[in-house]
Design a protein around this motif. Sequence first.
Motif, short mmCIF file in Angstrom:
data_model
loop_
_atom_site.label_atom_id
_atom_site.label_comp_id
_atom_site.label_asym_id
_atom_site.label_seq_id
_atom_site.Cartn_x
_atom_site.Cartn_y
_atom_site.Cartn_z
N MET A 94 110.76 4.02 108.90
CA MET A 94 110.68 5.28 109.66
C MET A 94 109.41 6.03 109.28
N GLN A 95 108.65 6.49 110.26
CA GLN A 95 107.40 7.16 110.00
C GLN A 95 107.62 8.59 109.54
N THR A 96 106.83 9.01 108.57
CA THR A 96 106.87 10.39 108.12
C THR A 96 106.04 11.25 109.04
N VAL A 97 106.09 12.58 108.84
CA VAL A 97 105.32 13.51 109.66
C VAL A 97 103.84 13.26 109.50
N ASP A 98 103.42 12.97 108.24
CA ASP A 98 102.00 12.72 107.99
C ASP A 98 101.52 11.47 108.71
N GLU A 99 102.38 10.44 108.75
CA GLU A 99 102.00 9.21 109.41
C GLU A 99 101.87 9.39 110.92
N VAL A 100 102.72 10.23 111.50
CA VAL A 100 102.66 10.50 112.93
C VAL A 100 101.35 11.17 113.30
N ASP A 101 100.80 11.99 112.41
CA ASP A 101 99.56 12.71 112.65
C ASP A 101 98.32 11.84 112.47
N LEU A 102 98.50 10.58 112.07
CA LEU A 102 97.37 9.70 111.83
C LEU A 102 97.02 8.90 113.09
N CYS A 103 95.74 8.59 113.25
CA CYS A 103 95.32 7.75 114.37
C CYS A 103 95.86 6.33 114.22
N PHE A 104 95.81 5.83 113.00
CA PHE A 104 96.32 4.49 112.69
C PHE A 104 97.34 4.62 111.55
N PRO A 105 98.62 4.81 111.89
CA PRO A 105 99.65 5.03 110.86
C PRO A 105 99.75 3.91 109.84
N GLN A 106 99.38 2.68 110.25
CA GLN A 106 99.46 1.55 109.33
C GLN A 106 98.37 1.59 108.26
N LEU A 107 97.34 2.44 108.48
CA LEU A 107 96.24 2.59 107.52
C LEU A 107 96.29 4.00 106.95
N ILE A 108 97.27 4.26 106.12
CA ILE A 108 97.53 5.62 105.64
C ILE A 108 96.35 6.19 104.88
N ASN A 109 95.72 5.41 104.05
CA ASN A 109 94.64 5.93 103.21
C ASN A 109 93.27 5.94 103.89
N ALA A 110 93.14 5.24 105.00
CA ALA A 110 91.82 5.13 105.65
C ALA A 110 91.75 5.74 107.04
N SER A 111 92.90 6.03 107.63
CA SER A 111 92.93 6.51 109.01
C SER A 111 92.56 7.98 109.12
N CYS A 112 91.94 8.32 110.24
CA CYS A 112 91.65 9.73 110.55
C CYS A 112 92.92 10.41 111.05
N ARG A 113 92.92 11.73 110.95
CA ARG A 113 94.05 12.50 111.47
C ARG A 113 93.77 12.93 112.91
N LYS A 114 94.83 13.03 113.68
CA LYS A 114 94.70 13.48 115.06
C LYS A 114 94.31 14.97 115.09
N THR A 115 93.63 15.35 116.15
CA THR A 115 93.23 16.75 116.30
C THR A 115 94.46 17.62 116.54
N ALA A 116 94.49 18.74 115.84
CA ALA A 116 95.61 19.67 115.98
C ALA A 116 95.44 20.48 117.26
N MET A 117 95.78 19.86 118.39
CA MET A 117 95.63 20.49 119.70
C MET A 117 97.02 20.74 120.29
N PRO A 118 97.26 21.95 120.80
CA PRO A 118 98.55 22.23 121.44
C PRO A 118 98.83 21.24 122.56
N LEU A 119 100.10 20.89 122.72
CA LEU A 119 100.49 19.90 123.72
C LEU A 119 100.07 20.33 125.12
N ALA A 120 100.22 21.61 125.42
CA ALA A 120 99.87 22.11 126.76
C ALA A 120 98.38 21.95 127.02
#
Length: 327
Positions: free
Chosen positions: A1-27
């Motif tokens: 099960m993915q954690t909140v931090d993993e969901v915010d990653l571009c590549f969840p399988q690369l936890i230590n190397a992946s960039c984070r998604k931009t904090a943009m409102p859904l709308a």
Amino acid sequence: MQTVDEVDLCFPQLINASCRKTAMPLAVSTITYIMLTFIGLLTVILNLLVIVSISHFRQLHTPTNILLLSLGISDFLVGFLIFFQTSAIDGCWFLGDFMCLLYYVLEYIITSASIGTMVLISVDRYVAICDPMHYRTKVSEKRVKMCVCACWGGSTLCHCLLLRHNLKQPGSLKSCIGECVILINNISSIIDVTVSFIGPVIVVVVLYLRIFVAVITQVRAMRARTAAGPQQSSVKVNKSEMKAARTLGVVIVVFLLCLCPYFCTVVTGVDTLLSASSDAFVILLFYFNSCLNPLIYAFFYPWFRKSIKLIFTLQILKPGSSDFKLM
């Protein structure tokens, strides 16, 4: 099960190397995605109509229309770049380092060529209005084609030199996987903004102001000659004067409104279009200019409306359709 931090990653399988998604409102992200997709489709369709019309019908093979064809091609390609932008709204680039570099190189070249073509169009209109007696001798198809080739060739050479350090090792500057960045030093950025935007804007504004002055002068001369005539003649002159002022004003204002915000962000150091949610409006304006160009420069021509009808009714597939009279 993915954690909140993993969901915010571009590549969840690369936890230590992946960039984070931009904090943009859904709308905001949803509206931006819909608008970019719509603008992209409209840009491709409208400019494809311009390209097919001018390329197919021989009567449209004039110096002015060659410039419109160049503008249509550049804006048509911008329409495809918009689809790359839609895939990176959340700040994640999934297409690899080479495609990232290709995206930026094409964006710089196409945008510069589009602005350069606008300058050529303003020069063409200036000669046609301010020096009509020598227009055919000064502006020939051969010279226009040479200018268009120089515009595209110069834009390509200039920006390949500008991005030469990025061309050597694509992706070497990114800090994490999923990031799409390029490096341009301050001096190169200033040169690029000056050559690609500030200089062309000055030329376009000066030429259109001189065209406007020439039109007003001609209108006043006509008014003086018809001063002894009926009141109706004076009314027609006023309408002509207002139409000239409005048309030239729209050309200048739309051009500046669409491109100024983007180049202002470049000057202030915000030179990436793929990371900040605050740039959504700037992105929409920047690309929307390529959608408006066929409307401003071609859509108001009667021949363009006739050619659209012939294209959609498949009349252009008939033998000899290239010789149809549109004007």
